[in-house]
Design an enzyme around this catalytic site. Structure first.
Site, PDB file in Angstrom:
ATOM      1  N   VAL A  18     -20.884  13.967  21.482  1.00 20.95           N
ATOM      2  CA  VAL A  18     -22.160  14.512  21.011  1.00 20.95           C
ATOM      3  C   VAL A  18     -23.300  13.542  21.273  1.00 20.95           C
ATOM      4  O   VAL A  18     -24.370  13.931  21.758  1.00 20.95           O
ATOM      5  CB  VAL A  18     -22.077  14.864  19.514  1.00 20.95           C
ATOM      6  CG1 VAL A  18     -23.438  15.354  18.997  1.00 20.95           C
ATOM      7  CG2 VAL A  18     -21.021  15.932  19.269  1.00 20.95           C
TER       8      VAL A  18
ATOM      9  N   LYS B 247     -20.322  17.029   9.688  1.00 25.74           N
ATOM     10  CA  LYS B 247     -20.165  18.006   8.605  1.00 25.74           C
ATOM     11  C   LYS B 247     -19.421  17.419   7.408  1.00 25.74           C
ATOM     12  O   LYS B 247     -19.692  17.776   6.262  1.00 25.74           O
ATOM     13  CB  LYS B 247     -19.465  19.254   9.123  1.00 25.74           C
ATOM     14  CG  LYS B 247     -18.053  19.072   9.567  1.00 25.74           C
ATOM     15  CD  LYS B 247     -17.498  20.275  10.270  1.00 25.74           C
ATOM     16  CE  LYS B 247     -18.080  20.454  11.633  1.00 25.74           C
ATOM     17  NZ  LYS B 247     -17.669  19.425  12.625  1.00 25.74           N
TER      18      LYS B 247
ATOM     19  N   GLY C  67     -22.324  24.580  16.844  1.00 27.42           N
ATOM     20  CA  GLY C  67     -22.601  23.902  18.108  1.00 27.42           C
ATOM     21  C   GLY C  67     -24.029  24.150  18.547  1.00 27.42           C
ATOM     22  O   GLY C  67     -24.985  23.727  17.915  1.00 27.42           O
TER      23      GLY C  67
ATOM     24  N   GLY D 138     -10.548  20.393  26.019  1.00 30.48           N
ATOM     25  CA  GLY D 138     -11.451  19.620  25.175  1.00 30.48           C
ATOM     26  C   GLY D 138     -12.009  20.386  24.001  1.00 30.48           C
ATOM     27  O   GLY D 138     -12.916  19.905  23.301  1.00 30.48           O
TER      28      GLY D 138
ATOM     29  N   GLU E 239      -9.033  18.788  19.124  1.00 24.43           N
ATOM     30  CA  GLU E 239      -8.707  17.370  19.044  1.00 24.43           C
ATOM     31  C   GLU E 239      -7.208  17.175  19.228  1.00 24.43           C
ATOM     32  O   GLU E 239      -6.404  18.098  19.077  1.00 24.43           O
ATOM     33  CB  GLU E 239      -9.129  16.812  17.679  1.00 24.43           C
ATOM     34  CG  GLU E 239     -10.605  16.945  17.364  1.00 24.43           C
ATOM     35  CD  GLU E 239     -11.473  16.029  18.202  1.00 24.43           C
ATOM     36  OE1 GLU E 239     -10.931  15.053  18.782  1.00 24.43           O
ATOM     37  OE2 GLU E 239     -12.684  16.274  18.279  1.00 24.43           O
TER      38      GLU E 239
ATOM     39  N   ASP F  53     -12.306  22.416   8.645  1.00 29.33           N
ATOM     40  CA  ASP F  53     -13.602  22.337   9.321  1.00 29.33           C
ATOM     41  C   ASP F  53     -14.474  23.523   8.920  1.00 29.33           C
ATOM     42  O   ASP F  53     -15.640  23.362   8.547  1.00 29.33           O
ATOM     43  CB  ASP F  53     -13.388  22.311  10.835  1.00 29.33           C
ATOM     44  CG  ASP F  53     -14.688  22.373  11.612  1.00 29.33           C
ATOM     45  OD1 ASP F  53     -15.331  21.329  11.784  1.00 29.33           O
ATOM     46  OD2 ASP F  53     -15.065  23.490  12.049  1.00 29.33           O
TER      47      ASP F  53
ATOM     48  N   LYS G 149     -18.122  23.940   6.642  1.00 31.63           N
ATOM     49  CA  LYS G 149     -19.260  24.706   7.133  1.00 31.63           C
ATOM     50  C   LYS G 149     -19.626  25.826   6.178  1.00 31.63           C
ATOM     51  O   LYS G 149     -20.807  26.145   5.993  1.00 31.63           O
ATOM     52  CB  LYS G 149     -18.942  25.265   8.520  1.00 31.63           C
ATOM     53  CG  LYS G 149     -18.823  24.190   9.591  1.00 31.63           C
ATOM     54  CD  LYS G 149     -18.286  24.733  10.900  1.00 31.63           C
ATOM     55  CE  LYS G 149     -18.167  23.633  11.947  1.00 31.63           C
ATOM     56  NZ  LYS G 149     -17.552  24.112  13.203  1.00 31.63           N
TER      57      LYS G 149
ATOM     58  N   GLY H 136     -18.888  21.551  22.126  1.00 25.99           N
ATOM     59  CA  GLY H 136     -19.094  20.992  23.447  1.00 25.99           C
ATOM     60  C   GLY H 136     -20.173  19.935  23.453  1.00 25.99           C
ATOM     61  O   GLY H 136     -21.044  19.892  22.592  1.00 25.99           O
TER      62      GLY H 136
END
Length: 379
Positions: A11, A89, A118, A171, A174, A185, A189, A286
């Site tokens: 990132v 996050k 993203g 990709g 993980e 995750d 969020k 990404g």
């Protein structure tokens, strides 16, 4: 406006490239890294104090992830009256109230648009919509990894393990994918999105969560026979007596907009009393989609655009307020479970409507005798 990046991974590197390609407005002066890369000696440093003590640095972009030392870096930067943008996050969810209050006390902004969706401008539009509307519900696909896995299983016929391996090769996932496939995750969020939508700090541990780790190709075939598509959905809703907030696999009709979301794309939706339903779709992960969202936060700070407000109160989700039927597949079938609904082909149960709290509590009990059990809400 001078910027510092904490971290130069996926990132951070994406944000750096985008800023360098811009014609002006932002400039990266420092990058905090573990070691100095050849050719980048002019901007890289291994000492955070070089950033903290530089009065020219107005924005600090945190991209290192995790709770520590990210928390210490961010709090020190806020106290030094530097704006913060973050894609972390876990940090924002864990310290949301504290960091928002600290930013307000020091007259700076804390922005975190890139933590969900993203490149999808989810938070920006959620904040914008609620300026003149009451948000009653939010939902969506907020994890690109799990959407890619479910898409690959549904459309390509891949078993779970092969779909996960392909996501890792590309990709999207993980090497240690637990946070994605177990729903943690998406849980974070959900908590942060609900906090922004409903103007309170929604406790992460009050958001019920069940992931897709144990979904099988046999489940996928059953869903197809039902004319349904499985997606890992985030759901939060305002009720008369509180809010519900949860993450779980959901079986959607083919006509649902989310059913057509492919690959690692995300789709997020808000419902307002005035605006009605508003959905956004785009790349959910990404280097450049997420990096772009991070840079957009910097530009919003530069333009002094409206940002998230500090939470007014603490909120715990009450998932007894929401109910629907479920698909339940388990080897631990009992007479009690059979009474919940209809057994289909001796393979799974379609339950009568249950509260979300009831189903998630039942799943925890069932996992003790059947660790591979799976369920999905039916919408």
């Amino acid at each position: 406006m001078k910027v510092a990046l904490l971290g130069y991974g996926n990132v951070g590197g994406g944000a750096y490239d985008i800023i360098c390609e811009m014609k002006g407005g932002l400039a990266v002066k420092h990058i905090l890294a573990r070691s100095i890369r050849p050719g980048m000696e002019a901007v890289m440093t291994t000492d955070f104090k070089d950033i903290l003590n530089d009065e020219e640095i107005e924005i600090v972009a945190e991209t290192i992830g995790g709770l520590h030392p990210a928390y210490e870096y961010v709090t020190e930067a806020l106290k030094a009256k530097k704006h913060i943008v973050s894609a972390n996050k876990q940090l924002i969810c864990h310290y949301y109230s504290e960091l928002m209050a600290l930013a307000g006390e020091n007259g700076v902004q804390l922005r975190f648009t890139s933590w969900a969706g993203g490149g999808v401008p989810w938070l920006f539009n959620l904040i914008r919509a609620k300026r003149c509307d009451e948000i009653t519900e939010i939902s969506g696909i907020m994890n690109g990894t799990t959407n890619f896995i479910l898409y690959s299983m549904t459309e390509k016929g891949l078993p779970f393990g092969a779909a996960l391996s392909e996501a890792q090769r590309l990709g999207y996932a993980e090497a240690e994918p637990s946070a994605d496939i177990d729903g943690n995750d998406a849980q974070r969020k959900c908590a942060i999105s609900a906090s922004v939508a409903f103007e309170g700090a929604v406790a992460e541990d009050s958001v019920d969560v069940f992931g897709i780790r144990h979904i099988t190709d046999k489940d996928i075939r059953a869903f197809k026979k039902m004319g349904r598509v499985c997606k890992l959905m985030v759901k939060a809703k305002k009720h008369k007596d509180g809010i519900s907030a949860y993450v779980e696999p959901a079986l959607l009709p083919l006509s649902a907009p989310e059913s057509s979301v492919t690959m690692n794309f995300n789709m997020t939706t808000l419902v307002g009393k005035n605006i009605g339903r508003l959905s956004l779709m785009g790349q959910g992960a990404g280097k450049y989609p997420t990096g772009s969202s991070l840079v957009q936060d910097m530009l919003d700070i530069k333009c002094n655009a409206i940002g998230p407000c500090a939470p007014k109160k603490a909120i715990r989700a009450d998932n007894s307020l929401e109910r629907h039927s479920y698909y339940l597949r388990t080897s631990a079938i009992t007479a009690e479970l059979r009474q919940l609904g209809q057994m289909v082909n001796g393979e799974y149960i379609i339950t009568e409507p249950l509260t979300v709290s009831e189903m998630h509590a039942m799943a925890k009990r069932l996992q003790k005798s059947d660790p591979d059990m799976f369920f999905a809400g039916i919408e």
